[in-house]
Enzyme design. Structure first.
Site, mmCIF file in Angstrom:
data_model
loop_
_atom_site.group_PDB
_atom_site.id
_atom_site.type_symbol
_atom_site.label_atom_id
_atom_site.label_comp_id
_atom_site.label_asym_id
_atom_site.label_seq_id
_atom_site.Cartn_x
_atom_site.Cartn_y
_atom_site.Cartn_z
ATOM 1 N N GLU A 1 43.570 14.744 41.867
ATOM 2 C CA GLU A 1 43.208 13.346 42.093
ATOM 3 C C GLU A 1 42.707 13.130 43.521
ATOM 4 O OE1 GLU A 1 47.021 13.087 39.494
ATOM 5 O OE2 GLU A 1 45.977 14.567 40.752
ATOM 6 N N ASP B 1 57.994 56.622 35.944
ATOM 7 C CA ASP B 1 56.532 56.520 35.958
ATOM 8 C C ASP B 1 55.927 56.195 37.316
ATOM 9 O OD1 ASP B 1 56.636 56.980 33.244
ATOM 10 O OD2 ASP B 1 56.484 54.863 32.696
ATOM 11 N N CYS C 1 50.312 11.701 44.384
ATOM 12 C CA CYS C 1 48.985 11.266 43.955
ATOM 13 C C CYS C 1 48.959 9.776 43.631
ATOM 14 C CB CYS C 1 48.541 12.079 42.746
ATOM 15 S SG CYS C 1 48.225 13.814 43.132
ATOM 16 N N ARG D 1 44.306 44.806 39.119
ATOM 17 C CA ARG D 1 43.198 45.529 39.735
ATOM 18 C C ARG D 1 41.868 44.857 39.411
ATOM 19 N NH1 ARG D 1 46.039 48.822 42.928
ATOM 20 N NH2 ARG D 1 44.304 50.304 43.058
ATOM 21 N N ALA E 1 52.850 49.601 24.893
ATOM 22 C CA ALA E 1 51.854 50.449 24.253
ATOM 23 C C ALA E 1 52.573 51.457 23.378
ATOM 24 C CB ALA E 1 50.998 51.157 25.299
ATOM 25 N N ALA F 1 63.529 46.297 27.017
ATOM 26 C CA ALA F 1 62.919 45.456 25.993
ATOM 27 C C ALA F 1 63.941 45.063 24.928
ATOM 28 C CB ALA F 1 61.739 46.191 25.352
ATOM 29 N N PRO G 1 62.027 50.939 26.634
ATOM 30 C CA PRO G 1 62.671 50.516 25.383
ATOM 31 C C PRO G 1 64.046 49.888 25.555
ATOM 32 C CG PRO G 1 62.347 52.920 25.465
ATOM 33 C CD PRO G 1 61.648 52.346 26.635
ATOM 34 N N TRP H 1 48.204 58.447 29.576
ATOM 35 C CA TRP H 1 48.021 57.089 29.080
ATOM 36 C C TRP H 1 48.009 57.136 27.559
ATOM 37 C CZ3 TRP H 1 48.374 53.272 32.452
ATOM 38 C CH2 TRP H 1 48.063 53.518 33.789
#
Length: 342
Positions: A55, A202, A87, A209, A156, A275, A272, A172
């Site tokens: 605004e 990992d 505002c 990126r 994945a 999750a 796993p 990958w």
């Protein structure tokens, strides 16, 4: 009753709102100023926390032409002082005669703007294209109602449900097109969460990126949960101050900590075990499954034990969307009946 000019202006305000940063702690908001004749004289959108609200930007563009006009805004004007002023006061100072907004502000400390404007003699109408406005800020709106961030769990897997090979290697599983697509989704989140096991196995960067594979300008908060120390050399630490380790393994405590930092969309990329813990707690709101046309035959499953022992208790999901990226398939799913921890 809204006019055609106001409806058109709201459509434009929604377009403007989408120029804002989706991962910002604040909602994305757009505003269009109509003069007393119904002509557009100013536009603006909110560019992120600490910057002028939509605004204020639109009023500055309109100048004196705003006097006696109408402000068309995608979110009810705020009524409090945070990093910037309210505002509501900016609209009153500009002598705006009418305010038309889409979505009511669900935030207790910022709501009440419509009532304050009306009490000052401004004609206020809400609800124009409200559903469309909520969609622009879907995760922010969810977090205001639920009191916690919206959680997207991304993983994945191969066709046989493996997230890594038997020797633990996992990079990958999917190809470069899928990784680019997930990088774009990751950029829309305020925080990325993994467990210490993923970091130790990992050594991920967890960064967003650009096309040249360089860190993008704005990075989500990189969050590691668990008590095991994160090595000083771990890439997840980075050097931009966007790293945080939260001890323990309670998903609710993690969400509480991140909500306090203004995070409204969390990207869960843990292994796993992590999750499974979040799923069993009923704290996964969206699943992004990156499925590769490949087989491993052995190795860790995409998710650990969910406590389901019979097909009658199966946790089913609803397919929302399917995307092809190279040879891989991304399935966007919503949980239907996730198991709740006792």
């Amino acid at each position: 009753m809204q006019t055609t000019a106001e409806a058109t202006a709201m459509q434009r305000a929604l377009e403007l709102a989408q120029h804002g940063l989706e991962a910002d702690p604040n909602p994305r908001v757009g505003c269009v100023i109509l003069d007393a004749h119904g002509d557009v004289v100013g536009e603006g959108w909110h560019k992120g926390a600490g910057t002028a609200h939509a605004e204020v930007v639109a009023l500055a563009a309109a100048g004196e032409a705003a006097r006696g006009g109408t402000a068309v805004v995608t979110l009810e004007p705020c009524n409090h002082t945070g990093r910037t002023g309210p505002c509501v006061q900016a609209l009153l100072a500009a002598d705006i005669a009418e305010v038309v907004y889409a979505q009511a502000d669900p935030t207790p400390e910022a709501s009440g703007g419509a009532a304050t404007l009306a009490a000052a003699g401004v004609t206020v109408r809400g609800g124009l294209l409200a559903d469309e406005a909520r969609a622009v800020n879907a995760t922010w709106t969810f977090s205001r109602g639920a009191g916690r961030p919206f959680v997207t769990w991304k993983f994945a897997a191969t066709l046989d449900g493996r997230s890594a090979a038997a020797d633990g290697t996992s990079q990958w599983i999917t190809g470069e097109p899928m990784r680019r697509a997930m990088n774009a989704r990751r950029a829309r989140c305020g925080a990325i969460v993994v467990g210490t096991g993923t970091v130790l196995a990992d050594d991920p960067r967890l960064t967003v990126r650009d096309a040249a594979d360089q860190p993008a300008g704005r990075q989500p908060l990189r969050v590691v949960v668990g008590d095991r120390p994160v090595p000083a050399s771990a890439r997840v630490r980075g050097n931009d101050g966007r790293f945080l380790q939260l001890p323990g393994s309670d998903p609710r405590a993690t969400l509480e900590s991140l909500a306090a930092q203004g995070i409204h969309h969390l990207w869960l990329e843990g292994g796993p075990t992590l999750a499974a813990a979040w799923w069993r707690a009923g704290l996964v709101d969206e699943v992004v499954c990156c499925l590769a046309p490949a087989l491993l035959g052995a190795g860790p499953a995409a998710v650990a034990d969910l406590g389901i022992s019979t097909i009658a208790d199966i946790d089913r999901l609803r397919l929302v969307e399917a995307e092809h990226h190279g040879d891989d398939l991304a399935l966007i799913l919503n949980p239907l009946n996730t198991t709740k921890e006792k």
